[in-house]
Every structure is written in structure tokens, then in C-alpha cells.
Scaffold this active site. Structure first.
Site, PDB file in Angstrom:
ATOM      1  N   HIS A 109       0.822  -1.218   0.000  1.00 27.11           N
ATOM      2  CA  HIS A 109       0.000   0.000   0.000  1.00 27.11           C
ATOM      3  C   HIS A 109       0.855   1.267   0.000  1.00 27.11           C
ATOM      4  O   HIS A 109       0.379   2.336   0.377  1.00 27.11           O
ATOM      5  CB  HIS A 109      -0.959  -0.005   1.205  1.00 27.11           C
ATOM      6  CG  HIS A 109      -2.075  -0.998   1.077  1.00 27.11           C
ATOM      7  ND1 HIS A 109      -2.905  -1.337   2.127  1.00 27.11           N
ATOM      8  CD2 HIS A 109      -2.523  -1.723   0.011  1.00 27.11           C
ATOM      9  CE1 HIS A 109      -3.804  -2.236   1.711  1.00 27.11           C
ATOM     10  NE2 HIS A 109      -3.578  -2.488   0.443  1.00 27.11           N
ATOM     11  N   CYS A 136       8.958  18.900  -7.084  1.00 24.95           N
ATOM     12  CA  CYS A 136       9.547  17.572  -7.249  1.00 24.95           C
ATOM     13  C   CYS A 136      11.054  17.735  -7.479  1.00 24.95           C
ATOM     14  O   CYS A 136      11.466  18.507  -8.345  1.00 24.95           O
ATOM     15  CB  CYS A 136       8.906  16.887  -8.453  1.00 24.95           C
ATOM     16  SG  CYS A 136       9.779  15.403  -8.971  1.00 24.95           S
ATOM     17  N   LEU A 202      -5.312  -9.901  17.400  1.00 16.82           N
ATOM     18  CA  LEU A 202      -5.860  -9.631  18.732  1.00 16.82           C
ATOM     19  C   LEU A 202      -7.191 -10.348  18.946  1.00 16.82           C
ATOM     20  O   LEU A 202      -7.511 -10.787  20.041  1.00 16.82           O
ATOM     21  CB  LEU A 202      -6.035  -8.122  18.894  1.00 16.82           C
ATOM     22  CG  LEU A 202      -6.323  -7.592  20.286  1.00 16.82           C
ATOM     23  CD1 LEU A 202      -5.199  -7.957  21.252  1.00 16.82           C
ATOM     24  CD2 LEU A 202      -6.512  -6.077  20.259  1.00 16.82           C
TER      25      LEU A 202
HETATM   26  P1  OAD Z   1      -7.530  -2.660  10.470  1.00 17.35           P
HETATM   27  O1  OAD Z   1      -7.601  -1.456  11.344  1.00 17.35           O
HETATM   28  O2  OAD Z   1      -8.656  -2.916   9.547  1.00 17.35           O
HETATM   29  O3  OAD Z   1      -7.345  -3.962  11.364  1.00 17.35           O
HETATM   30  C1  OAD Z   1      -6.390  -4.042  12.385  1.00 17.35           C
HETATM   31  C2  OAD Z   1      -6.483  -5.415  13.007  1.00 17.35           C
HETATM   32  O4  OAD Z   1      -5.437  -5.508  13.972  1.00 17.35           O
HETATM   33  C3  OAD Z   1      -7.793  -5.707  13.725  1.00 17.35           C
HETATM   34  O5  OAD Z   1      -8.276  -6.997  13.361  1.00 17.35           O
HETATM   35  C4  OAD Z   1      -7.410  -5.663  15.207  1.00 17.35           C
HETATM   36  O6  OAD Z   1      -8.151  -6.593  15.989  1.00 17.35           O
HETATM   37  C5  OAD Z   1      -5.954  -6.087  15.147  1.00 17.35           C
HETATM   38  N1  OAD Z   1      -5.152  -5.560  16.262  1.00 17.35           N
HETATM   39  C6  OAD Z   1      -5.277  -4.394  16.951  1.00 17.35           C
HETATM   40  N2  OAD Z   1      -4.342  -4.287  17.882  1.00 17.35           N
HETATM   41  C7  OAD Z   1      -3.576  -5.412  17.808  1.00 17.35           C
HETATM   42  C8  OAD Z   1      -2.447  -5.904  18.514  1.00 17.35           C
HETATM   43  N3  OAD Z   1      -1.884  -5.206  19.511  1.00 17.35           N
HETATM   44  N4  OAD Z   1      -1.923  -7.102  18.166  1.00 17.35           N
HETATM   45  C9  OAD Z   1      -2.488  -7.826  17.169  1.00 17.35           C
HETATM   46  N5  OAD Z   1      -3.554  -7.426  16.460  1.00 17.35           N
HETATM   47  C10 OAD Z   1      -4.092  -6.222  16.763  1.00 17.35           C
HETATM   48  O7  OAD Z   1      -6.128  -2.564   9.691  1.00 17.35           O
HETATM   49  P2  OAD Z   1      -5.664  -3.335   8.382  1.00 17.35           P
HETATM   50  O8  OAD Z   1      -6.259  -4.698   8.336  1.00 17.35           O
HETATM   51  O9  OAD Z   1      -4.207  -3.203   8.290  1.00 17.35           O
HETATM   52  O10 OAD Z   1      -5.493   0.623   3.397  1.00 17.35           O
HETATM   53  O11 OAD Z   1      -6.330  -2.465   7.264  1.00 17.35           O
HETATM   54  C11 OAD Z   1      -6.128  -2.802   5.909  1.00 17.35           C
HETATM   55  C12 OAD Z   1      -6.123  -1.566   5.053  1.00 17.35           C
HETATM   56  O12 OAD Z   1      -7.307  -0.827   5.304  1.00 17.35           O
HETATM   57  C13 OAD Z   1      -5.013  -0.581   5.371  1.00 17.35           C
HETATM   58  O13 OAD Z   1      -3.771  -0.911   4.771  1.00 17.35           O
HETATM   59  C14 OAD Z   1      -5.553   0.682   4.823  1.00 17.35           C
HETATM   60  C15 OAD Z   1      -6.965   0.588   5.351  1.00 17.35           C
HETATM   61  O14 OAD Z   1      -7.933   1.274   4.706  1.00 17.35           O
HETATM   62  C16 OAD Z   1      -5.411   1.741   2.682  1.00 17.35           C
HETATM   63  O15 OAD Z   1      -5.399   2.832   3.184  1.00 17.35           O
HETATM   64  C17 OAD Z   1      -5.356   1.485   1.200  1.00 17.35           C
END
Ligand code: OAD
Length: 233
Positions: A109, A136, A202
Site C-alpha cells: 500500500h 519535485c 488480537l
Molecule cells: P484494520 O484497522 O482494519 O485492522 C487491524 C487489526 O489488527 C484488527 O483486526 C485488530 O483486531 C488487530 N489488532 C489491533 N491491535 C492489535 C495488537 N496489539 N496485536 C495484534 N492485532 C491487533 O487494519 P488493516 O487490516 O491493516 O489501506 O487495514 C487494511 C487496510 O485498510 C489498510 O492498509 C488501509 C486501510 O484502509 C489503505 O489505506 C489502502
């Protein structure tokens, strides 16, 4: 079970949560405070570039004050000590994997710490603000934007990721909600290739049911434990 040589790891915002970087979808997360359409789409940028540049300037400044946590450090240790193939595919736009010392990292990303010139297509390391429309360094145009993939745009290096998944023996997903494709589909792709799959998160994610094994808890505990198991044979 086949012998484990090739590992593909997917990380998401959850791995950086304990470093103090907000996730997207948890309570109080970034998407609760901002509309995705406003700050993470090309249309939002066209509509209100100042809002978008300010949002990313704040995030870019914030991540530079954060430090890697034991989960990033454990993956860096795996990268250093694992003799087989390894690819850490991260959805995160922070640089905490690299600052922990991991080298085999792919930012699907993009990254907060690059500027992308939409005039000449150059990508330049960038730590400062963009709100004042700096030029730039390559072509001089005032056409820089954050080098972050927005909704509706194609994530980076998908061919390389698919190829790594095809050759993997183990796929591990860490700290991601499984809400955003194509990353959310990697587990099914891996399963179709008979790759062993493990989720460290988590809580149960939207994709938990696809994994052979899921472990729940904070990444700072689960990841070092898993890395110890892998390196300990
Ligand atoms: P999310 O915010 O959707 O999910 C984060 C996950 O991490 C959740 O399932 C939480 O339960 C878990 N979590 C939180 N704290 C934690 C910890 N201490 N240890 C382990 N797990 C934990 O984030 P992403 O899945 O990364 O994209 O989101 C995917 C994409 O959505 C991002 O890259 C971004 C966003 O929109 C773009 O901006 C293109």
C-alpha cells in the site's frame, strides 16, 4: 505436511498498534475519525487536496516519532536468521519493519515516507510536509502526493506477491482485519495452493475461518513466540 522453507507473512495495522500508531477499524481508529472517501481516494484528493495533504502530513510526522515494538523486532530476527525464502508483505505505510532491521519487506500500500510526483512519476524519499506544494526534486513540478495507495488504486507489486504465495510453504497473517482486498484474499489463494496458513491477531478477523490455525492476543507476544517456534525448529 510439507517441509517449511518458504514463508510469506502479511502484516497490517495491528502489528504497529502497540507502537502507538492508530489502526483503521478498531474503536477510535482512523476510519472512525475520518471518512475514507475524503482522505483515501483519488476523488477525495481532487475535491480537497489541502485536507488530504494535511491528513498525510500529520500521519507522516507522527510515525517518525514511533518506535518498532517486539513484534517488528521478532520479524526482523526471523529475516536475519531464517535460511529459507521469506517475504514480509505489509499493508502498513509506516517504516517500522525496516527500522527494526527487516530487509525482505514489500509495501503493497505504499509508504508515508515517499513522495510521488504525478507529473514525472518519480518517487522520492520524503519526511517533511507537502501542504505547501514543494517541487519535485526530479522535474520541478509542484505535483507531489503521498506515495500511498488509495481506494480504487492498484496495490503495488501484486505479481511478486502472487508468485511468492505460489511458492510458499507457510502463510502467516498478522494484525489485519481481513476487510480490504486483495490482501484479504491471500489466505484463500494460499489455501488453494495447499499452503499452511496461520493467523495471529488480537481477535477473530473477518477472514479467520479460512486459516488452518488462529491464535489470538497482542502481536508483541504472539509474534516473538511464533518466531521462536520457527527458528527453534
Ligand atoms: P484494520 O484497522 O482494519 O485492522 C487491524 C487489526 O489488527 C484488527 O483486526 C485488530 O483486531 C488487530 N489488532 C489491533 N491491535 C492489535 C495488537 N496489539 N496485536 C495484534 N492485532 C491487533 O487494519 P488493516 O487490516 O491493516 O489501506 O487495514 C487494511 C487496510 O485498510 C489498510 O492498509 C488501509 C486501510 O484502509 C489503505 O489505506 C489502502
Amino acid at each position: 505436511m510439507r517441509e517449511m522453507r518458504n514463508i510469506v507473512i502479511l502484516t497490517g495495522a495491528g502489528i504497529s498498534a502497540e507502537s502507538g500508531i492508530d489502526t483503521f477499524r478498531d474503536a477510535g481508529g482512523l476510519w472512525e475519525q475520518h471518512r475514507v472517501e475524503d482522505v483515501a481516494t483519488p476523488e477525495g484528493f481532487a475535491r480537497d487536496p489541502d485536507l488530504v495533504l494535511r491528513f498525510y502530513d500529520m500521519r507522516r510526522e507522527a510515525i517518525q516519532t514511533k518506535q518498532p515494538n517486539p513484534a517488528h523486532e521478532a520479524l526482523a530476527r526471523l529475516d536475519r536468521d531464517w535460511g529459507g525464502e521469506l517475504l514480509i508483505v505489509t499493508q502498513n505505510v509506516d517504516d517500522l519493519h525496516e527500522r527494526a532491521g527487516a530487509g525482505r519487506v514489500l509495501h503493497m500500500h505504499g509508504t508515508h515516507l515517499n513522495a510521488w510526483c504525478t507529473a514525472c512519476d518519480a518517487r522520492t524519499p520524503w519526511t517533511g510536509p507537502m501542504i505547501d506544494r514543494p517541487s519535485c526534486p526530479e522535474c520541478g513540478a509542484r505535483s507531489l502526493r503521498p506515495d500511498v495507495v488509495w481506494f480504487g488504486e492498484m496495490p503495488y507489486e501484486m505479481d511478486r506477491i502472487h508468485s511468492a504465495l505460489r511458492q510458499a510453504d507457510m502463510f502467516v497473517s498478522i494484525g489485519t482485519s481481513g476487510a480490504v482486498y486483495p490482501a484479504a484474499g491471500f489466505v484463500q489463494e494460499a489455501r488453494a495452493m495447499r499452503v499452511r496458513t496461520l493467523e495471529l491477531n488480537l481477535e477473530a478477523s473477518q477472514g479467520s475461518r479460512w486459516f488452518h490455525e488462529t491464535r489470538q492476543g497482542p502481536a508483541s507476544q504472539l509474534v516473538p513466540q511464533w518466531v521462536d517456534e520457527v527458528l527453534g525448529g
